[in-house]
Motif scaffolding. Structure first.
Motif, short mmCIF file in Angstrom:
data_model
loop_
_atom_site.label_atom_id
_atom_site.label_comp_id
_atom_site.label_asym_id
_atom_site.label_seq_id
_atom_site.Cartn_x
_atom_site.Cartn_y
_atom_site.Cartn_z
N SER A 33 55.57 15.28 -42.80
CA SER A 33 54.18 15.67 -42.64
C SER A 33 53.72 15.34 -41.24
CB SER A 33 53.28 14.97 -43.67
OG SER A 33 53.15 13.61 -43.37
N LEU A 34 52.69 16.03 -40.84
CA LEU A 34 52.12 15.87 -39.52
C LEU A 34 50.61 15.77 -39.67
CD1 LEU A 34 52.51 16.04 -36.40
CD2 LEU A 34 52.19 18.50 -36.65
N LEU B 100 45.30 15.03 -53.03
CA LEU B 100 45.44 15.84 -54.23
C LEU B 100 45.20 17.28 -53.79
CD1 LEU B 100 45.91 15.56 -57.28
CD2 LEU B 100 43.45 15.43 -57.56
N ILE B 101 46.27 18.09 -53.81
CA ILE B 101 46.19 19.45 -53.28
C ILE B 101 46.55 20.43 -54.39
CG2 ILE B 101 47.00 21.02 -51.49
CD1 ILE B 101 47.71 18.55 -49.82
N TYR B 102 45.72 21.45 -54.55
CA TYR B 102 45.85 22.42 -55.64
C TYR B 102 46.40 23.75 -55.13
CZ TYR B 102 42.79 19.22 -58.14
OH TYR B 102 42.26 18.12 -58.73
N THR C 3 43.65 17.04 -39.70
CA THR C 3 44.38 18.02 -40.49
C THR C 3 45.74 17.43 -40.81
OG1 THR C 3 43.27 19.86 -39.40
CG2 THR C 3 45.33 20.35 -40.52
N VAL C 4 46.12 17.51 -42.08
CA VAL C 4 47.43 17.02 -42.51
C VAL C 4 48.19 18.20 -43.08
CG1 VAL C 4 48.66 15.40 -43.99
CG2 VAL C 4 46.46 14.77 -43.05
N ALA C 5 49.44 18.37 -42.63
CA ALA C 5 50.31 19.43 -43.14
C ALA C 5 51.56 18.79 -43.72
CB ALA C 5 50.66 20.40 -42.03
N GLU D 236 48.65 22.00 -46.86
CA GLU D 236 47.86 21.41 -45.78
C GLU D 236 46.47 21.07 -46.30
OE1 GLU D 236 45.95 25.20 -43.48
OE2 GLU D 236 47.95 24.58 -42.90
N ARG D 237 45.86 20.15 -45.59
CA ARG D 237 44.54 19.68 -46.00
C ARG D 237 43.73 19.34 -44.77
NH1 ARG D 237 43.07 16.11 -51.03
NH2 ARG D 237 40.86 16.15 -50.71
N ASP D 238 42.50 19.78 -44.74
CA ASP D 238 41.56 19.46 -43.66
C ASP D 238 40.53 18.48 -44.19
OD1 ASP D 238 42.62 21.16 -41.71
OD2 ASP D 238 41.57 22.87 -42.56
N GLU D 239 40.34 17.39 -43.46
CA GLU D 239 39.32 16.41 -43.82
C GLU D 239 38.65 15.92 -42.55
OE1 GLU D 239 40.85 13.12 -45.97
OE2 GLU D 239 41.58 14.34 -47.62
#
Length: 181
Positions: free
Chosen positions: A67-68, A142-144, A167-169, A160-163
């Protein structure tokens, strides 16, 4: 009299034909109903089911995570604003879920402050795709609505998730491995 007998005979045959035809009723034929015993359509197994069935039949799978994270906010030195994580572990079945517990290395590359985090990863099936739950002492995600894609050498999942300011991929790879007793 012969003519009248012929006329009477013809009239009698004619009337009896119509009278007997009127008494014959045609019953409607019902089309047969088929009962197959299946109440709903049967779905074909998808890639997630293939991995579950493989584990149930004695095959062994490992999972690798990379992950990055861009723009980490929890470190003092953040010249490149990049934090990477990676790790691998054995995949197991927990009910209808795939679960792996393994150590990942996390930290910023430019200052060498790498830490090892014991991480639990859980994949489960939902009506809209897969749900990934990844947790350790530093963070949880928690990614859907994810999809597990089958390739020649294994199965892959990208999320990936933006918060706020980051950003986390994630890239996950599930692959067959030799079983150790």
């Amino acid at each position: 009299m012969k003519n009248s007998a012929h006329l009477f005979l013809i009239a009698f045959v004619y009337l009896t034909t119509f009278a007997s035809h009127g008494q014959i009723t045609k019953t409607k034929v019902k089309s047969p109903s088929l009962n197959t015993g299946v109440s709903s359509p049967v779905g074909l197994p998808d890639t997630f089911d293939e991995v579950i069935n493989g584990l149930k039949t004695g095959q062994c799978f490992n999972i690798a995570l990379t992950s990055l994270q861009l723009n980490p906010t929890s470190t003092a030195k953040k010249d490149y604003k990049v934090e990477t994580r990676h790790g691998a572990g054995a995949l197991k079945i927990d009910g209808k879920n795939l679960v792996a517990t393994f150590n990942i290395e996390a930290g910023l590359n430019e200052n060498g402050s790498r830490r090892v985090l014991s991480t639990t990863l859980k994949l489960r099936k939902s009506s809209s795709g897969l749900v990934m739950d990844i947790r350790n002492s530093q963070y949880y995600h928690l990614i859907y609505e994810l999809t597990l894609v089958k390739k020649k050498n294994g199965y892959y999942l990208i999320a990936e998730r933006d918060e706020n300011s980051m950003t986390v991929a994630f890239t996950l790879s599930i692959f067959k491995t030799t079983c150790l007793i």
